[in-house]
Scaffold this active site. Sequence first.
Site, PDB file in Angstrom:
ATOM      1  N   ASN A  11       0.863  -1.178   0.000  1.00 18.30           N
ATOM      2  CA  ASN A  11       0.000   0.000   0.000  1.00 18.30           C
ATOM      3  C   ASN A  11       0.906   1.237   0.000  1.00 18.30           C
ATOM      4  OD1 ASN A  11      -1.445   2.258   1.029  1.00 18.30           O
ATOM      5  ND2 ASN A  11      -3.067   0.898   1.735  1.00 18.30           N
ATOM      6  N   HIS A  14       1.138   6.131   1.954  1.00 13.89           N
ATOM      7  CA  HIS A  14       1.899   7.034   2.820  1.00 13.89           C
ATOM      8  C   HIS A  14       3.138   7.624   2.160  1.00 13.89           C
ATOM      9  CE1 HIS A  14      -1.128   6.578   5.712  1.00 13.89           C
ATOM     10  NE2 HIS A  14      -1.008   5.269   5.673  1.00 13.89           N
ATOM     11  N   HIS A  47      -5.412   3.857  -1.816  1.00 16.42           N
ATOM     12  CA  HIS A  47      -6.741   4.248  -1.319  1.00 16.42           C
ATOM     13  C   HIS A  47      -6.976   5.705  -1.696  1.00 16.42           C
ATOM     14  CE1 HIS A  47      -9.545   4.496   2.505  1.00 16.42           C
ATOM     15  NE2 HIS A  47     -10.144   4.885   1.398  1.00 16.42           N
ATOM     16  N   ARG A  49      -9.037   8.514  -1.022  1.00 16.40           N
ATOM     17  CA  ARG A  49     -10.027   8.942  -0.037  1.00 16.40           C
ATOM     18  C   ARG A  49     -10.815  10.132  -0.560  1.00 16.40           C
ATOM     19  NH1 ARG A  49     -10.321   8.108   5.414  1.00 16.40           N
ATOM     20  NH2 ARG A  49      -9.162   6.321   6.143  1.00 16.40           N
ATOM     21  N   ARG A  53      -6.526  13.020   1.134  1.00 18.97           N
ATOM     22  CA  ARG A  53      -5.470  13.383   2.083  1.00 18.97           C
ATOM     23  C   ARG A  53      -4.117  12.777   1.697  1.00 18.97           C
ATOM     24  NH1 ARG A  53      -7.365  10.033   7.384  1.00 18.97           N
ATOM     25  NH2 ARG A  53      -9.265  11.159   6.937  1.00 18.97           N
ATOM     26  N   GLU A  74      -8.472   0.845  -3.434  1.00 18.01           N
ATOM     27  CA  GLU A  74      -9.286   0.894  -2.212  1.00 18.01           C
ATOM     28  C   GLU A  74     -10.186   2.110  -2.266  1.00 18.01           C
ATOM     29  OE1 GLU A  74      -8.045   1.094   2.019  1.00 18.01           O
ATOM     30  OE2 GLU A  74      -6.511  -0.269   1.303  1.00 18.01           O
ATOM     31  N   THR A 105      -8.366   3.541   8.248  1.00 22.29           N
ATOM     32  CA  THR A 105      -9.595   2.749   8.197  1.00 22.29           C
ATOM     33  C   THR A 105      -9.750   1.978   9.508  1.00 22.29           C
ATOM     34  OG1 THR A 105      -9.023   2.476   5.882  1.00 22.29           O
ATOM     35  CG2 THR A 105     -10.908   1.217   6.693  1.00 22.29           C
ATOM     36  N   GLU A 155     -11.188  -9.191   2.559  1.00 23.20           N
ATOM     37  CA  GLU A 155      -9.924  -8.851   3.216  1.00 23.20           C
ATOM     38  C   GLU A 155     -10.224  -8.698   4.697  1.00 23.20           C
ATOM     39  OE1 GLU A 155      -7.210  -6.079   1.427  1.00 23.20           O
ATOM     40  OE2 GLU A 155      -6.398  -5.495   3.366  1.00 23.20           O
ATOM     41  N   HIS A 198      -3.856  -4.473   7.449  1.00 25.77           N
ATOM     42  CA  HIS A 198      -3.974  -3.354   8.390  1.00 25.77           C
ATOM     43  C   HIS A 198      -3.104  -3.551   9.620  1.00 25.77           C
ATOM     44  CE1 HIS A 198      -5.394   0.252  10.250  1.00 25.77           C
ATOM     45  NE2 HIS A 198      -6.023   0.535   9.127  1.00 25.77           N
TER      46      HIS A 198
END
Length: 248
Positions: A11, A14, A47, A49, A53, A74, A105, A155, A198
């Site tokens: 992922n 970040h 993801h 959003r 962000r 995502e 999440t 998931e 996660h």
Amino acid sequence: MAENSLRLGLNIDHVATVRNARGGAYPDPVRAAKMAEEAGVDGITAHLREDRRHIMDADIEGLMQALTVPLNFEMAATDEMQAIALRHKPHAVCIVPEKREERTTEGGLEVAREENKLAHFIAPLRDAGCRISIFVAADQKQIEAAHRIGADIVELHVGAYCDAHAEGDFQLRDTELDSLRKMSTYAHSLGLEVHAGHGLTYDCVGPIAAFPEVQELNIGHFLIGEAIFRGLTPAVHEMRRLMDEARG
Ligand code: PXP
């Protein structure tokens, strides 16, 4: 792909978080995704959003053009995200709950209560050729609902297990692990492909990677953080090694 193999999805949200802290163009999440691809990851997760962000619309565009491994997109179950997914047709969409005020999440999707709505929501995405993944807690009711609406994948949210491990609450950790184990077996018995993600780190990935039914782990924050110290490629290689070791 061999029955026993376990895929690693990175992922890259970040990388975009760091970029957006200053605005501008670097570090570029697409460059990180390409580097991870060369390091051997099996997929990239991003993801988008509602508040943008971290990942931005142009990142999804860039990933779709640049990647050779599958993109797992995502998204929340909103009309806006559905339209974006239908425009890009990523390999998979992972439907997650989304709250503006949350930092990440926080839980799995409430599928059971929203069954009809979600069934309608995913239908055009499936028709467009996307695999449908639903992010759920280790909760039989939610897994059954995901199966009924025709999801391909669940998931499992492993955050509570990872947090308990990090906090040294080993009793809670083992309880969480036990429900995750039971629910991954149950989801698999329904014919669902099982993924998990996660909060996974080098310290807590082993027991989850050892579940024979789990076919993919999606890991982000820890690996992007670890890349500061060792570089992205060695960070990914170490996770891969630990996953393979756990899988035996
Ligand atoms: N899978 C899903 C569905 C997520 O929402 C997240 C967090 O964005 C992850 C995996 C990755 O979690 P982490 O960044 O904590 O590794």
